[in-house]
Scaffold this active site. Structure first.
Site, PDB file in Angstrom:
ATOM      1  NE  ARG A 181       3.276  -4.077  -8.070  1.00  0.00           N
ATOM      2  CZ  ARG A 181       4.500  -4.562  -8.248  1.00  0.00           C
ATOM      3  NH1 ARG A 181       5.548  -3.831  -7.927  1.00  0.00           N
ATOM      4  NH2 ARG A 181       4.690  -5.755  -8.782  1.00  0.00           N
ATOM      5  CG  ASP A 182       6.572  -3.891 -11.535  1.00  0.00           C
ATOM      6  OD1 ASP A 182       7.416  -2.992 -11.603  1.00  0.00           O
ATOM      7  OD2 ASP A 182       6.875  -5.083 -11.350  1.00  0.00           O
ATOM      8  CG  HIS A 228       7.213 -10.123 -11.832  1.00  0.00           C
ATOM      9  ND1 HIS A 228       6.014  -9.482 -11.584  1.00  0.00           N
ATOM     10  CD2 HIS A 228       8.159  -9.149 -11.777  1.00  0.00           C
ATOM     11  CE1 HIS A 228       6.227  -8.196 -11.388  1.00  0.00           C
ATOM     12  NE2 HIS A 228       7.533  -7.972 -11.505  1.00  0.00           N
ATOM     13  CG  HIS A 275      11.235  -6.296 -14.254  1.00  0.00           C
ATOM     14  ND1 HIS A 275      10.676  -5.050 -14.293  1.00  0.00           N
ATOM     15  CD2 HIS A 275      10.683  -6.920 -13.188  1.00  0.00           C
ATOM     16  CE1 HIS A 275       9.824  -4.910 -13.275  1.00  0.00           C
ATOM     17  NE2 HIS A 275       9.810  -6.035 -12.588  1.00  0.00           N
ATOM     18  CB  CYS A 321      12.025  -2.659  -8.201  1.00  0.00           C
ATOM     19  SG  CYS A 321      12.127  -2.528  -6.416  1.00  0.00           S
ATOM     20  CG  ASN A 374       6.777  -5.590 -15.117  1.00  0.00           C
ATOM     21  OD1 ASN A 374       6.636  -4.450 -14.692  1.00  0.00           O
ATOM     22  ND2 ASN A 374       6.898  -6.619 -14.327  1.00  0.00           N
TER      23      ASN A 374
HETATM   24  P1  HMG Z   1       9.428   1.038   7.645  1.00  0.00           P
HETATM   25  O1  HMG Z   1       9.760   2.503   7.621  1.00  0.00           O
HETATM   26  O2  HMG Z   1      10.492   0.088   8.073  1.00  0.00           O
HETATM   27  O3  HMG Z   1       8.086   0.780   8.453  1.00  0.00           O
HETATM   28  O4  HMG Z   1       8.935   0.635   6.204  1.00  0.00           O
HETATM   29  P2  HMG Z   1       7.799   0.622   9.986  1.00  0.00           P
HETATM   30  O5  HMG Z   1       7.026  -0.625  10.141  1.00  0.00           O
HETATM   31  O6  HMG Z   1       9.042   0.826  10.802  1.00  0.00           O
HETATM   32  O7  HMG Z   1       6.831   1.872  10.264  1.00  0.00           O
HETATM   33  C1  HMG Z   1       7.283   3.217  10.131  1.00  0.00           C
HETATM   34  C2  HMG Z   1       6.103   4.135   9.890  1.00  0.00           C
HETATM   35  O8  HMG Z   1       5.504   3.808   8.630  1.00  0.00           O
HETATM   36  C3  HMG Z   1       4.987   3.978  10.925  1.00  0.00           C
HETATM   37  O9  HMG Z   1       4.386   5.265  11.088  1.00  0.00           O
HETATM   38  C4  HMG Z   1       3.990   3.076  10.246  1.00  0.00           C
HETATM   39  O10 HMG Z   1       2.670   3.227  10.691  1.00  0.00           O
HETATM   40  C5  HMG Z   1       4.115   3.521   8.802  1.00  0.00           C
HETATM   41  P3  HMG Z   1       4.663   6.163  12.388  1.00  0.00           P
HETATM   42  O11 HMG Z   1       4.218   5.311  13.537  1.00  0.00           O
HETATM   43  O12 HMG Z   1       6.146   6.394  12.387  1.00  0.00           O
HETATM   44  O13 HMG Z   1       3.863   7.380  12.110  1.00  0.00           O
HETATM   45  N1  HMG Z   1       3.733   2.444   7.873  1.00  0.00           N
HETATM   46  C6  HMG Z   1       2.870   2.572   6.842  1.00  0.00           C
HETATM   47  N2  HMG Z   1       2.169   3.606   6.373  1.00  0.00           N
HETATM   48  C7  HMG Z   1       1.356   3.368   5.306  1.00  0.00           C
HETATM   49  N3  HMG Z   1       1.219   2.162   4.724  1.00  0.00           N
HETATM   50  C8  HMG Z   1       1.908   1.101   5.160  1.00  0.00           C
HETATM   51  C9  HMG Z   1       2.780   1.306   6.274  1.00  0.00           C
HETATM   52  N4  HMG Z   1       3.596   0.459   6.938  1.00  0.00           N
HETATM   53  C10 HMG Z   1       4.173   1.172   7.919  1.00  0.00           C
HETATM   54  N5  HMG Z   1       1.768  -0.087   4.573  1.00  0.00           N
HETATM   55  C11 HMG Z   1       7.746  -0.726   4.658  1.00  0.00           C
HETATM   56  C12 HMG Z   1       8.599  -0.700   5.894  1.00  0.00           C
HETATM   57  C13 HMG Z   1       7.660  -2.169   4.170  1.00  0.00           C
HETATM   58  C14 HMG Z   1       6.369  -0.182   4.971  1.00  0.00           C
HETATM   59  C15 HMG Z   1       8.444   0.184   3.571  1.00  0.00           C
HETATM   60  O14 HMG Z   1       9.740  -0.235   3.438  1.00  0.00           O
HETATM   61  C16 HMG Z   1       7.746   0.132   2.253  1.00  0.00           C
HETATM   62  O15 HMG Z   1       6.620   0.590   2.117  1.00  0.00           O
HETATM   63  N6  HMG Z   1       8.429  -0.420   1.202  1.00  0.00           N
HETATM   64  C17 HMG Z   1       7.794  -0.572  -0.087  1.00  0.00           C
HETATM   65  C18 HMG Z   1       8.801  -0.710  -1.150  1.00  0.00           C
HETATM   66  C19 HMG Z   1       8.124  -0.993  -2.461  1.00  0.00           C
HETATM   67  O16 HMG Z   1       6.922  -0.815  -2.626  1.00  0.00           O
HETATM   68  N7  HMG Z   1       8.926  -1.415  -3.458  1.00  0.00           N
HETATM   69  C20 HMG Z   1       8.447  -1.723  -4.756  1.00  0.00           C
HETATM   70  C21 HMG Z   1       7.567  -2.931  -4.814  1.00  0.00           C
HETATM   71  S1  HMG Z   1       8.430  -4.471  -4.840  1.00  0.00           S
HETATM   72  C22 HMG Z   1       8.786  -4.741  -6.493  1.00  0.00           C
HETATM   73  O17 HMG Z   1       8.625  -3.863  -7.293  1.00  0.00           O
HETATM   74  C23 HMG Z   1       9.225  -6.097  -6.941  1.00  0.00           C
HETATM   75  C24 HMG Z   1       8.098  -6.894  -7.648  1.00  0.00           C
HETATM   76  O18 HMG Z   1       7.609  -6.194  -8.764  1.00  0.00           O
HETATM   77  C25 HMG Z   1       8.653  -8.260  -8.113  1.00  0.00           C
HETATM   78  C26 HMG Z   1       9.960  -8.152  -8.907  1.00  0.00           C
HETATM   79  O19 HMG Z   1      10.009  -7.415  -9.910  1.00  0.00           O
HETATM   80  O20 HMG Z   1      10.898  -8.828  -8.490  1.00  0.00           O
HETATM   81  C27 HMG Z   1       6.940  -7.158  -6.697  1.00  0.00           C
HETATM   82 MG    MG Z   2       8.509  -6.136 -10.717  1.00  0.00          MG
END
Ligand code: HMG
Ligand code: MG
Length: 299
Positions: free
Chosen positions: A15-16, A207, A209, A240, A249
């Site tokens: 994933r990450d 966690h 990095h 990220c 990481n």
């Molecule tokens: P948004 O555009 O604000 O979503 O995204 P929305 O709720 O306004 O919906 C817009 C459209 O997206 C809609 O479709 C939803 O159905 C669809 P429409 O009606 O327009 O056709 N939708 C989805 N489709 C598929 N799967 C879903 C989903 N949700 C809504 N789950 C959202 C908001 C949170 C979904 C978006 O911003 C997003 O996916 N962000 C993900 C970012 C991400 O993955 N970042 C990396 C991970 S975090 C990280 O790495 C940190 C970590 O490792 C810890 C650390 O290191 O600190 C964990």
């Molecule tokens: Mg991370």
């Protein structure tokens, strides 16, 4: 200092690790890699992420991966879930544990999940409660704990505010993220003095990095504070896409090497781990950044 006998490593490479790679790995290769990871002795693998495919195209095959991997019944297979839509897909994919995520700093939260902290909390509350109703445990990631790429310093109160809420909603463990690898051992020590008293070390994972090469030093500091659960990514992949400057990481292979050399068990077979890392090097057509892989590649 009395070191723990055993540490739990949560492998977040699929994933990450893969979410930050430019190259999109074909689904069958991801499945082959995760199946290989399942044979290394790991007890926990974060296999994918049910986020919006526009935001993280690298993991847009989450459902296919969840359904395609061979399940080892001794392993917990987890996935990242941002909202109810993602939860539905994760449940359909028979994911064992749900990971919700948000940031302790407002700007990173907004850039990463398109919402303010106060708008995110009720969404995660619903996900956590619905997951629990489906018999799934939920882990909560809190990002930017030791610093934010947009806002700089983050206070302990900001972090505790978010963690308190997530525990209140029902998460079983918080994974505290040093998203951009800025933490120093001194900062980790002073943060954990407060956090362990507040939540208990059993419910805390770290966690780290390794952006600035501090991750293993920070792991040692966390061990001194009684934390025994760490997230890591094989070969040091990771980052990220919504945190400028975030790199991999702490590498699982480096972490296992250090722990085993300290007489701390992980249950992981180092040779099998290196073999799995070498498979990913072939898929990505580049050397992975860990120290152990540098040694392996020099042989
Ligand atoms: P948004 O555009 O604000 O979503 O995204 P929305 O709720 O306004 O919906 C817009 C459209 O997206 C809609 O479709 C939803 O159905 C669809 P429409 O009606 O327009 O056709 N939708 C989805 N489709 C598929 N799967 C879903 C989903 N949700 C809504 N789950 C959202 C908001 C949170 C979904 C978006 O911003 C997003 O996916 N962000 C993900 C970012 C991400 O993955 N970042 C990396 C991970 S975090 C990280 O790495 C940190 C970590 O490792 C810890 C650390 O290191 O600190 C964990
Ligand atoms: Mg991370």
């Amino acid at each position: 200092m009395k070191w723990p006998e055993k540490v739990t490593i949560k492998e977040v490479g699929p994933r990450d690790g893969l979410q930050n790679e430019k190259v999109i790995i074909p689904t069958e290769s991801k499945i082959e890699w995760i199946d290989q990871l399942s044979d290394t002795g790991l007890s926990y693998i974060e296999a994918t992420s049910f986020v919006h495919p526009k935001w993280i195209p690298q993991l847009s095959d989450a459902s296919l991966v969840a359904k395609g991997i061979r399940r080892n019944p001794t392993i917990t297979y987890a996935a990242l879930v941002p909202n109810e839509r993602g939860l539905e897909a994760a449940l359909e994919g028979k994911i064992d544990e749900i990971s919700v995520f948000m940031s302790s700093s407002e700007t990173h939260n907004l850039k990463n999940i398109n919402k303010s902290i106060s708008d995110t909390l009720p969404i995660l509350k619903k996900v956590i409660q619905a997951a629990a109703n489906s018999g799934k445990s939920v882990r909560g990631y809190v990002s930017t704990v030791f610093g934010c790429p947009y806002e700089g310093e983050v206070t302990m109160d900001q972090v505790f505010r978010v963690c308190d809420q997530l525990f209140d909603y029902g998460i079983s463990e918080v994974s505290l993220g040093d998203t951009i690898g800025v933490a120093s051992p001194k900062q980790v020590a002073s943060f954990l003095e407060g956090a362990v008293k507040r939540y208990d070390s059993e419910r805390i994972a770290l966690h780290f990095h390794d952006t600035r090469g501090m991750a293993l030093a920070n792991v040692l500091q966390a061990l001194e504070h009684g934390v025994v659960t760490f997230d890591s990514s094989l070969g040091g992949l990771g980052g990220c896409p919504y945190a400028p400057g975030a790199s991999g990481n702490v590498a699982t292979d480096d972490l296992v090497h250090m722990l085993h050399n300290m007489g701390i068990q992980t249950g992981i077979n180092q040779d099998k781990l290196i073999k799995a890392a070498s498979t990913m090097q072939t898929f990505l057509e580049k050397p992975l950044p860990s120290h152990q892989m540098a040694v392996y590649n020099a042989q």
